[in-house]
Design a protein around this motif. Structure first.
Motif, PDB file in Angstrom:
ATOM      1  N   MET A   1       0.820  -1.216   0.000  1.00 35.69           N
ATOM      2  CA  MET A   1       0.000   0.000   0.000  1.00 35.69           C
ATOM      3  C   MET A   1       0.856   1.270   0.000  1.00 35.69           C
ATOM      4  O   MET A   1       0.565   2.232  -0.695  1.00 35.69           O
ATOM      5  N   ILE A   2       1.925   1.223   0.800  1.00 32.95           N
ATOM      6  CA  ILE A   2       2.813   2.386   0.867  1.00 32.95           C
ATOM      7  C   ILE A   2       3.435   2.652  -0.504  1.00 32.95           C
ATOM      8  O   ILE A   2       3.602   3.805  -0.922  1.00 32.95           O
ATOM      9  N   THR A   3       3.766   1.549  -1.222  1.00 31.98           N
ATOM     10  CA  THR A   3       4.338   1.692  -2.575  1.00 31.98           C
ATOM     11  C   THR A   3       3.359   2.393  -3.507  1.00 31.98           C
ATOM     12  O   THR A   3       3.748   3.261  -4.306  1.00 31.98           O
ATOM     13  N   LEU A   4       2.072   2.042  -3.391  1.00 30.28           N
ATOM     14  CA  LEU A   4       1.051   2.686  -4.222  1.00 30.28           C
ATOM     15  C   LEU A   4       0.922   4.164  -3.880  1.00 30.28           C
ATOM     16  O   LEU A   4       0.817   5.008  -4.772  1.00 30.28           O
ATOM     17  N   TYR A   5       0.937   4.458  -2.582  1.00 30.18           N
ATOM     18  CA  TYR A   5       0.855   5.858  -2.159  1.00 30.18           C
ATOM     19  C   TYR A   5       2.049   6.658  -2.698  1.00 30.18           C
ATOM     20  O   TYR A   5       1.895   7.803  -3.153  1.00 30.18           O
ATOM     21  N   LEU A   6       3.237   6.028  -2.604  1.00 37.87           N
ATOM     22  CA  LEU A   6       4.442   6.709  -3.074  1.00 37.87           C
ATOM     23  C   LEU A   6       4.392   6.937  -4.581  1.00 37.87           C
ATOM     24  O   LEU A   6       4.723   8.027  -5.071  1.00 37.87           O
ATOM     25  N   ALA A   7       3.951   5.909  -5.328  1.00 36.70           N
ATOM     26  CA  ALA A   7       3.851   6.033  -6.780  1.00 36.70           C
ATOM     27  C   ALA A   7       2.865   7.128  -7.172  1.00 36.70           C
ATOM     28  O   ALA A   7       3.129   7.952  -8.061  1.00 36.70           O
ATOM     29  N   ALA A   8       1.707   7.149  -6.488  1.00 38.09           N
ATOM     30  CA  ALA A   8       0.688   8.163  -6.778  1.00 38.09           C
ATOM     31  C   ALA A   8       1.199   9.570  -6.436  1.00 38.09           C
ATOM     32  O   ALA A   8       0.986  10.522  -7.196  1.00 38.09           O
ATOM     33  N   SER A   9       1.896   9.704  -5.314  1.00 36.00           N
ATOM     34  CA  SER A   9       2.415  11.010  -4.892  1.00 36.00           C
ATOM     35  C   SER A   9       3.460  11.536  -5.861  1.00 36.00           C
ATOM     36  O   SER A   9       3.440  12.720  -6.238  1.00 36.00           O
ATOM     37  N   VAL A  10       4.360  10.661  -6.269  1.00 36.64           N
ATOM     38  CA  VAL A  10       5.394  11.059  -7.238  1.00 36.64           C
ATOM     39  C   VAL A  10       4.744  11.426  -8.573  1.00 36.64           C
ATOM     40  O   VAL A  10       5.149  12.394  -9.239  1.00 36.64           O
ATOM     41  N   GLY A  11       3.731  10.664  -8.972  1.00 37.31           N
ATOM     42  CA  GLY A  11       3.025  10.964 -10.225  1.00 37.31           C
ATOM     43  C   GLY A  11       2.368  12.329 -10.189  1.00 37.31           C
ATOM     44  O   GLY A  11       2.490  13.120 -11.148  1.00 37.31           O
ATOM     45  N   ILE A  12       1.669  12.650  -9.092  1.00 34.23           N
ATOM     46  CA  ILE A  12       1.030  13.966  -8.959  1.00 34.23           C
ATOM     47  C   ILE A  12       2.086  15.071  -8.952  1.00 34.23           C
ATOM     48  O   ILE A  12       1.902  16.133  -9.566  1.00 34.23           O
ATOM     49  N   ALA A  13       3.209  14.818  -8.253  1.00 33.34           N
ATOM     50  CA  ALA A  13       4.291  15.807  -8.207  1.00 33.34           C
ATOM     51  C   ALA A  13       4.830  16.090  -9.606  1.00 33.34           C
ATOM     52  O   ALA A  13       5.053  17.255  -9.973  1.00 33.34           O
ATOM     53  N   LEU A  14       5.014  15.053 -10.404  1.00 34.16           N
ATOM     54  CA  LEU A  14       5.521  15.226 -11.774  1.00 34.16           C
ATOM     55  C   LEU A  14       4.541  16.036 -12.621  1.00 34.16           C
ATOM     56  O   LEU A  14       4.943  16.916 -13.396  1.00 34.16           O
ATOM     57  N   ILE A  15       3.264  15.729 -12.473  1.00 37.30           N
ATOM     58  CA  ILE A  15       2.250  16.467 -13.240  1.00 37.30           C
ATOM     59  C   ILE A  15       2.275  17.946 -12.862  1.00 37.30           C
ATOM     60  O   ILE A  15       2.262  18.833 -13.735  1.00 37.30           O
ATOM     61  N   LEU A  16       2.328  18.236 -11.568  1.00 37.99           N
ATOM     62  CA  LEU A  16       2.313  19.634 -11.121  1.00 37.99           C
ATOM     63  C   LEU A  16       3.597  20.370 -11.491  1.00 37.99           C
ATOM     64  O   LEU A  16       3.574  21.580 -11.760  1.00 37.99           O
ATOM     65  N   ILE A  17       4.713  19.658 -11.509  1.00 40.25           N
ATOM     66  CA  ILE A  17       5.974  20.277 -11.949  1.00 40.25           C
ATOM     67  C   ILE A  17       5.861  20.694 -13.413  1.00 40.25           C
ATOM     68  O   ILE A  17       6.282  21.795 -13.802  1.00 40.25           O
ATOM     69  N   CYS A  18       5.274  19.827 -14.229  1.00 38.01           N
ATOM     70  CA  CYS A  18       5.054  20.174 -15.646  1.00 38.01           C
ATOM     71  C   CYS A  18       4.108  21.370 -15.771  1.00 38.01           C
ATOM     72  O   CYS A  18       4.314  22.245 -16.620  1.00 38.01           O
ATOM     73  N   ASP A  19       3.077  21.407 -14.920  1.00 37.24           N
ATOM     74  CA  ASP A  19       2.147  22.544 -14.928  1.00 37.24           C
ATOM     75  C   ASP A  19       2.877  23.849 -14.629  1.00 37.24           C
ATOM     76  O   ASP A  19       2.672  24.862 -15.313  1.00 37.24           O
ATOM     77  N   ILE A  20       3.725  23.814 -13.594  1.00 34.96           N
ATOM     78  CA  ILE A  20       4.459  25.018 -13.209  1.00 34.96           C
ATOM     79  C   ILE A  20       5.376  25.468 -14.342  1.00 34.96           C
ATOM     80  O   ILE A  20       5.474  26.660 -14.654  1.00 34.96           O
ATOM     81  N   PHE A  21       6.039  24.490 -14.974  1.00 30.71           N
ATOM     82  CA  PHE A  21       6.954  24.833 -16.073  1.00 30.71           C
ATOM     83  C   PHE A  21       6.201  25.505 -17.214  1.00 30.71           C
ATOM     84  O   PHE A  21       6.653  26.509 -17.778  1.00 30.71           O
ATOM     85  N   ILE A  22       5.038  24.980 -17.556  1.00 27.44           N
ATOM     86  CA  ILE A  22       4.261  25.539 -18.666  1.00 27.44           C
ATOM     87  C   ILE A  22       3.741  26.932 -18.325  1.00 27.44           C
ATOM     88  O   ILE A  22       3.833  27.858 -19.141  1.00 27.44           O
ATOM     89  N   LEU A  23       3.224  27.112 -17.121  1.00 27.27           N
ATOM     90  CA  LEU A  23       2.584  28.379 -16.758  1.00 27.27           C
ATOM     91  C   LEU A  23       3.577  29.457 -16.320  1.00 27.27           C
ATOM     92  O   LEU A  23       3.368  30.646 -16.605  1.00 27.27           O
ATOM     93  N   ALA A  24       4.641  29.071 -15.626  1.00 29.74           N
ATOM     94  CA  ALA A  24       5.541  30.069 -15.022  1.00 29.74           C
ATOM     95  C   ALA A  24       6.823  30.316 -15.806  1.00 29.74           C
ATOM     96  O   ALA A  24       7.535  31.284 -15.520  1.00 29.74           O
ATOM     97  N   HIS A  25       7.158  29.463 -16.767  1.00 31.42           N
ATOM     98  CA  HIS A  25       8.384  29.660 -17.546  1.00 31.42           C
ATOM     99  C   HIS A  25       8.281  30.966 -18.340  1.00 31.42           C
ATOM    100  O   HIS A  25       7.233  31.260 -18.899  1.00 31.42           O
ATOM    101  N   PRO A  26       9.322  31.811 -18.404  1.00 35.55           N
ATOM    102  CA  PRO A  26      10.691  31.628 -17.910  1.00 35.55           C
ATOM    103  C   PRO A  26      10.963  32.332 -16.580  1.00 35.55           C
ATOM    104  O   PRO A  26      12.118  32.622 -16.268  1.00 35.55           O
ATOM    105  N   HIS A  27       9.923  32.655 -15.827  1.00 34.45           N
ATOM    106  CA  HIS A  27      10.104  33.418 -14.586  1.00 34.45           C
ATOM    107  C   HIS A  27      10.665  32.578 -13.439  1.00 34.45           C
ATOM    108  O   HIS A  27      11.024  33.138 -12.401  1.00 34.45           O
ATOM    109  N   LEU A  28      10.706  31.267 -13.625  1.00 38.60           N
ATOM    110  CA  LEU A  28      11.206  30.383 -12.565  1.00 38.60           C
ATOM    111  C   LEU A  28      12.450  29.653 -13.055  1.00 38.60           C
ATOM    112  O   LEU A  28      12.418  28.978 -14.088  1.00 38.60           O
ATOM    113  N   SER A  29      13.553  29.798 -12.313  1.00 38.77           N
ATOM    114  CA  SER A  29      14.800  29.143 -12.716  1.00 38.77           C
ATOM    115  C   SER A  29      14.709  27.639 -12.486  1.00 38.77           C
ATOM    116  O   SER A  29      13.980  27.164 -11.603  1.00 38.77           O
ATOM    117  N   LEU A  30      15.465  26.876 -13.271  1.00 38.04           N
ATOM    118  CA  LEU A  30      15.385  25.415 -13.248  1.00 38.04           C
ATOM    119  C   LEU A  30      15.811  24.823 -11.907  1.00 38.04           C
ATOM    120  O   LEU A  30      15.316  23.759 -11.510  1.00 38.04           O
TER     121      LEU A  30
END
Length: 434
Positions: free
Chosen positions: A1-30
């Motif tokens: 169960m913990i593995t599923l939680y970790l996989a889901a959390s990392v997946g959501i984090a990746l999606i939101l990182i892509c969102d930030i890159f699309i919306l905030a670039h180039p105002h946010l440094s890498l």
């Protein structure tokens, strides 16, 4: 169960990182993206482990504040909630497709690593182009409104988006551990989409109202500047009428001196009365002639109004505009407000001196527009940093917000470099607009 939680959390984090890159670039440094990835991964894992859905509000709010701190742009505060909401809506639509194709319930989808990874990839593939379109629409229609929006209104919109995100998660999570039919899944997804559309419509109505109010205020300020411009034209006209009357009297006086051959008195009359008048007229004509290089009506109007005011108060005005100025990459209202404050301050300051002098340079350096205003002044012991603080003034009550307001205006622009300094007894404002 913990593995599923970790996989889901990392997946959501990746999606939101892509969102930030699309919306905030180039105002946010890498180098800031790992901070967000770690923050999202840890916080979403805690939320999933304890099944505490209201924690989403704190997760999105904390990271939104962090994004504002990193980008120095207040309006980026709602980028993360916007990204999460779109992901949630699109993700549930994708989940409905999975339900139709493989008869998967939400519970079965969340229990399989393969489907979690597939779900994340599909959500990314759907949300990236949608958010890119959202960003383009923001930049084209709303970025000016966002930049001028008050903190209170930005906070209100952000809170609305955060509550919308929590509600969407709560609605979607209600069926996490329940077996539902295709029809029930459809109604659940439809409810989420309708709630999203309702919230989006309310926010767009508010933004449209704010934009209309700004446009109305812009027209009022433009009319006020035009009114001042007209008053100064009337002043010039009256001066010309007065000069025509004086000219006749002067010619009559000169003729009398010449007819009576009183040449010494004629010389004294010329130096005492005619020469000062000629110098005054020359200075006013120089002001008018230099402004011919300016093609922007708003800019020409504010400069003409303030500089003619300075000349009429016996200030020695020097104007240097060597280049044609046909465009300035700055909002016209902000430009006139900035110039109005700078020139009003310069006029007030130099009038306190024994020999008031005001210098204006407006020209181009490569593709940049460079403005330099300098004036004589009396040093009253305030540092430049103190002058830009709110309510700090040597003029008494009701003053001390001009330079503070200018600072607020200029801080909204990435393409403007500004410097204030003192040199050779002159107080100098230098602005470079790229």
């Amino acid at each position: 169960m913990i593995t599923l939680y970790l996989a889901a959390s990392v997946g959501i984090a990746l999606i939101l990182i892509c969102d930030i890159f699309i919306l905030a670039h180039p105002h946010l440094s890498l180098n800031k993206y790992p901070v967000f990835f770690l923050s999202f991964s840890v916080l979403f894992f805690i939320q999933a482990y304890f099944t505490f859905y209201p924690m989403l509000f704190a997760i999105l709010a904390a990271n939104s504040i962090l994004l504002v701190k990193f980008t120095k742009k207040l309006y980026t505060v709602f980028y993360i909630p916007v990204g999460y909401i779109f992901n949630c809506v699109l993700g549930n639509l994708i989940g409905f497709v999975f339900n139709l194709l493989w008869d998967l319930s939400v519970k079965e989808l969340n229990a399989d690593n393969f489907f979690i990874i597939l779900y994340v990839l599909c959500t990314l593939a759907a949300s990236c182009p949608v958010l890119y379109l959202v960003r383009r629409l923001f930049q084209k229609y709303l970025i000016g409104t966002f930049e001028k929006m008050s903190r209170k209104l930005l906070t209100l919109i952000t809170l609305t988006l955060l509550l919308c995100a929590v509600m969407l998660l709560t609605m979607a999570s209600y069926f996490d551990n329940v077996e539902i039919t295709h029809r029930e899944y459809f109604f659940m997804v439809s409810s989420i989409v309708l709630f999203f559309l309702f919230t989006a419509s309310l926010i767009l109505i508010v933004l449209h109202t704010v934009k209309e109010n700004y446009e109305a205020r812009k027209k009022v300020e433009y009319l006020e500047n035009l009114n001042e411009y007209t008053k100064n034209l009337e002043m010039v006209y009256n001066n010309l009428r007065s000069f025509r009357h004086d000219y006749i009297n002067i010619m009559t006086s000169l003729a009398a001196y010449i007819d009576e051959k009183r040449y010494e008195e004629l010389a004294a009359f010329f130096h005492e009365h005619i020469l000062p008048m000629q110098e005054n007229l020359t200075q006013k004509n120089a002001a008018l002639n230099n402004l011919l290089h300016i093609r922007l009506l708003e800019l020409k109007s504010i400069l003409y109004t303030k500089l003619l005011l300075a000349v009429n108060q016996d200030i020695e005005v020097h104007i240097d505009i060597p280049d044609d100025i046909d465009s300035v990459h700055m909002d016209p209202v902000d430009l006139t407000r900035m110039l109005g404050i700078y020139l009003d301050n310069a006029i007030e300051a130099c009038l306190e001196t024994e020999h008031p002098v005001l210098n204006l340079h407006l020209g181009k350096m490569n593709q940049d527009v460079v403005l330099i205003i300098s004036n004589t002044f009396i040093d009253k012991g305030l540092s430049i940093a103190q002058m830009y603080k709110k309510d700090v003034t040597t003029k008494g009550d009701g003053h001390g917000i001009g330079l503070y307001n200018v600072s607020g205006i200029l801080n909204r622009y990435d393409n403007i470099y500004h410097e204030t300094f003192i040199e050779d007894g002159l107080f100098i404002q230098q602005v470079q607009i790229s």
